[in-house]
Enzyme design. Structure first.
Site, PDB file in Angstrom:
ATOM      1  N   PRO A 264       0.999  -1.218  -0.243  1.00 24.96           N
ATOM      2  CA  PRO A 264       0.013  -0.095   0.211  1.00 24.96           C
ATOM      3  C   PRO A 264       0.890   1.367   0.249  1.00 24.96           C
ATOM      4  O   PRO A 264       1.480   1.755   0.780  1.00 24.96           O
ATOM      5  CB  PRO A 264      -1.286   0.142   0.960  1.00 24.96           C
ATOM      6  CG  PRO A 264      -0.015  -1.377   2.152  1.00 24.96           C
ATOM      7  CD  PRO A 264       0.751  -1.576   1.105  1.00 24.96           C
ATOM      8  N   VAL A 266       2.390   4.603  -0.058  1.00 21.95           N
ATOM      9  CA  VAL A 266       1.567   6.668  -0.361  1.00 21.95           C
ATOM     10  C   VAL A 266       3.088   7.176  -0.735  1.00 21.95           C
ATOM     11  O   VAL A 266       4.471   7.019  -0.238  1.00 21.95           O
ATOM     12  CB  VAL A 266       1.635   6.821   1.529  1.00 21.95           C
ATOM     13  CG1 VAL A 266       1.018   7.982   1.130  1.00 21.95           C
ATOM     14  CG2 VAL A 266       0.198   5.823   1.555  1.00 21.95           C
ATOM     15  N   ASP A 440       5.424   1.694   2.515  1.00 24.78           N
ATOM     16  CA  ASP A 440       5.000   1.070   3.125  1.00 24.78           C
ATOM     17  C   ASP A 440       4.136   1.038   4.007  1.00 24.78           C
ATOM     18  O   ASP A 440       4.734   1.028   5.020  1.00 24.78           O
ATOM     19  CB  ASP A 440       5.610  -0.644   3.137  1.00 24.78           C
ATOM     20  CG  ASP A 440       4.259  -1.220   3.421  1.00 24.78           C
ATOM     21  OD1 ASP A 440       2.839  -1.739   3.065  1.00 24.78           O
ATOM     22  OD2 ASP A 440       4.766  -2.327   2.731  1.00 24.78           O
ATOM     23  N   HIS A 441       2.557   1.742   3.628  1.00 31.61           N
ATOM     24  CA  HIS A 441       2.084   2.318   5.053  1.00 31.61           C
ATOM     25  C   HIS A 441       1.291   1.207   5.664  1.00 31.61           C
ATOM     26  O   HIS A 441       0.829   1.997   6.986  1.00 31.61           O
ATOM     27  CB  HIS A 441       0.370   2.783   4.183  1.00 31.61           C
ATOM     28  CG  HIS A 441       0.249   3.899   5.450  1.00 31.61           C
ATOM     29  ND1 HIS A 441      -0.363   3.314   6.448  1.00 31.61           N
ATOM     30  CD2 HIS A 441      -0.378   4.868   4.473  1.00 31.61           C
ATOM     31  CE1 HIS A 441      -0.926   4.659   6.508  1.00 31.61           C
ATOM     32  NE2 HIS A 441      -0.827   5.731   5.282  1.00 31.61           N
ATOM     33  N   ARG A 442       1.578   0.259   5.456  1.00 31.70           N
ATOM     34  CA  ARG A 442       1.443  -1.262   6.866  1.00 31.70           C
ATOM     35  C   ARG A 442       2.919  -0.559   8.074  1.00 31.70           C
ATOM     36  O   ARG A 442       2.426  -1.626   9.102  1.00 31.70           O
ATOM     37  CB  ARG A 442       1.546  -2.334   6.256  1.00 31.70           C
ATOM     38  CG  ARG A 442       0.776  -2.613   5.489  1.00 31.70           C
ATOM     39  CD  ARG A 442       0.642  -4.627   4.580  1.00 31.70           C
ATOM     40  NE  ARG A 442       1.627  -3.764   3.512  1.00 31.70           N
ATOM     41  CZ  ARG A 442       2.406  -5.063   3.331  1.00 31.70           C
ATOM     42  NH1 ARG A 442       1.709  -6.304   3.734  1.00 31.70           N
ATOM     43  NH2 ARG A 442       3.540  -5.346   2.390  1.00 31.70           N
TER      44      ARG A 442
END
Length: 468
Positions: A264, A266, A440-442
């Protein structure tokens, strides 16, 4: 009482002589209540005939291509123990029960003392059957005060109406096949039917899934199920030429697609005032000109990034395959994307936290030269903790670099530009460097990304911070 149950075609509305297009069971199959037995097709819809009882199919009395109407015999099912009491009442419609009663009248007379009221009861409405039909033919009729009245027979099952669409025709498939396709995630609109009139059969769905999986293996994809881009004949509009992708672009393309689909992304955009840093770089370059060392801004960015990884450990981490844990690395290796004739390659500079600007400049120059000559060794492109993609030598004011998974971030650098900045008293020309941090937005949230970007910008604005 026999445990074999005749399954008849229930009420199908005004349709008569409806085609059987699919037989879904065979002798020996086990069925549950409402399990589809056959599929019928009228001019407007397709419909399944469900089993009103649970048990084992002993006979199938219908074949594909037959025409049936209400009351036609579909199959014989040996009812399960728990459904024996309900089976006679669910085997057919009230009209069919009356006909069965007439046909078996003589036998019942022999076995039950010639009871002549059975046909009359069979032709009554279900409500009357509920109050008058005893659970045992030899037992007296239930009394009003009897606390355990006999079970009421269920009405015959009704078939659901077939799906219709006023906008566009639905794929030619039975409800059972539609359900099967949904379970496998197959799009019926993309499947060509091999049955009569283009009907989609179970084998067609199975072959479609196999072909999709095989195509995914050939293309090196992960079976994401994304719709493919339609093939276009570009020669219709003018001359064209086709040439193969380079090996580097084929390999990197698959890796980038996998990263883009799984991470994901960003991107946080910022800029750093590198006016003083650029003046310092030029001084170093002038001093080392005789040694043949080319000192670029990228060496400073690498050094700053090493400090950022120490200050923010999540920047120097990777997710475990199950996505439940972080692997925090205690080493600091930085990959740098190098533009070559055949595409981008990413050599890795190791232990950048232990090296000075001059050593990093020398090593980066040597790795870049080998990359452009195609002489990099495999281990020189492995083990990176984070990557840098610099377009400063070409141009641009910003972009979105793709995270080089399993890394969790990548720093993009564009061309520095002189801009007016307010210094508290007046506007002054300052050299501003665009920074683009994709993450990585995780692993990294927006607030932490902003803090990381601010840390990098501050370190680049004041070179003295590099000594800390």
């Amino acid at each position: 009482m026999s445990d074999s149950q005749d399954i008849l075609v229930p009420d199908i509305g005004d349709f008569d002589s409806v085609d059987v297009i699919e037989v879904l069971v065979s002798p020996g199959d086990t069925v549950d209540v409402e399990s589809p037995l056959i599929t019928l097709e009228s001019d407007k819809a397709t419909m399944d005939v469900p089993s009103p009882v649970a048990g084992t199919v002993t006979e199938v009395r219908i074949a594909v291509g037959d025409q049936v109407s209400q009351g036609s015999l579909v199959a014989v099912v040996t009812a399960a123990e728990s459904t024996l009491e309900d089976a006679p009442a669910t085997a057919a419609t009230p009209q069919a029960q009356a006909e069965d009663g007439d046909n078996s009248k003589e036998n019942e007379g022999e076995s039950q003392g010639g009871d002549k009221k059975e046909p009359d009861r069979a032709t009554e409405t279900p409500a009357k059957i509920d109050t008058q039909l005893p659970s045992d033919p030899d037992s007296p009729a239930p009394k009003a005060e009897d606390p355990t009245p006999p079970l009421a027979p269920r009405p015959p099952p009704s078939l659901p109406p077939g799906s219709e669409s006023d906008s566009e025709p639905l794929p030619h498939a039975s409800p059972a096949i539609r359900r099967f396709a949904r379970e496998l995630g197959a799009d019926l609109a993309k499947i060509s039917g091999s049955g009569s009139h283009g009907r989609i059969l179970k084998e067609d769905v199975t072959q479609f899934i196999k072909a999709a999986l095989s195509q995914g293996v050939r293309d090196g994809q992960d079976g994401s199920g994304l719709p493919t881009i339609p093939e276009v004949d570009f020669s219709k509009w003018g001359p064209v030429a086709t040439e193969p992708l380079s090996r580097i672009k084929r390999i990197s393309g698959r890796h980038l697609q996998r990263a883009w689909l799984n991470v994901p992304h960003v991107t946080h955009h910022d800029e750093a005032d590198i006016t003083e840093l650029e003046a310092f770089r030029k001084t170093l370059q002038s001093d080392r000109a005789s040694e043949g060392i080319r000192i670029t801004l990228l060496g400073f960015v690498i050094k700053v990034l090493a400090s950022a990884m120490k200050a923010f450990p999540s920047l120097n981490a990777s997710l475990t395959p199950d996505g439940e844990h972080l692997v925090l690395k205690q080493y600091f290796h930085v990959g740098v994307a190098v533009d070559t004739e055949n595409g981008l390659v990413v050599p890795v500079l190791r232990d950048v936290d232990r090296k000075g600007i001059l050593e990093l400049a020398t090593e980066l120059s040597a790795l870049s030269a080998r990359a452009r000559e195609g002489k990099l060794k495999p281990d020189e492109m492995q083990g990176g903790c984070i990557s840098i993609s610099s377009l400063g030598g070409i141009g641009g004011i910003g972009f979105t670099p793709i995270v080089n998974a399993p890394e969790v971030a990548i720093l993009g650098v564009s061309r520095a530009q002189t801009k007016p900045r307010w210094d508290g008293a007046a506007f002054a020309p300052r050299l501003m460097l665009p920074l683009d941090l994709s993450y990585d937005h995780r692993v990294i949230d927006g607030a932490e990304a902003a803090r990381i970007s601010a840390f990098i910008a501050a370190a680049l604005e004041d070179p003295r911070r590099l000594l800390l």
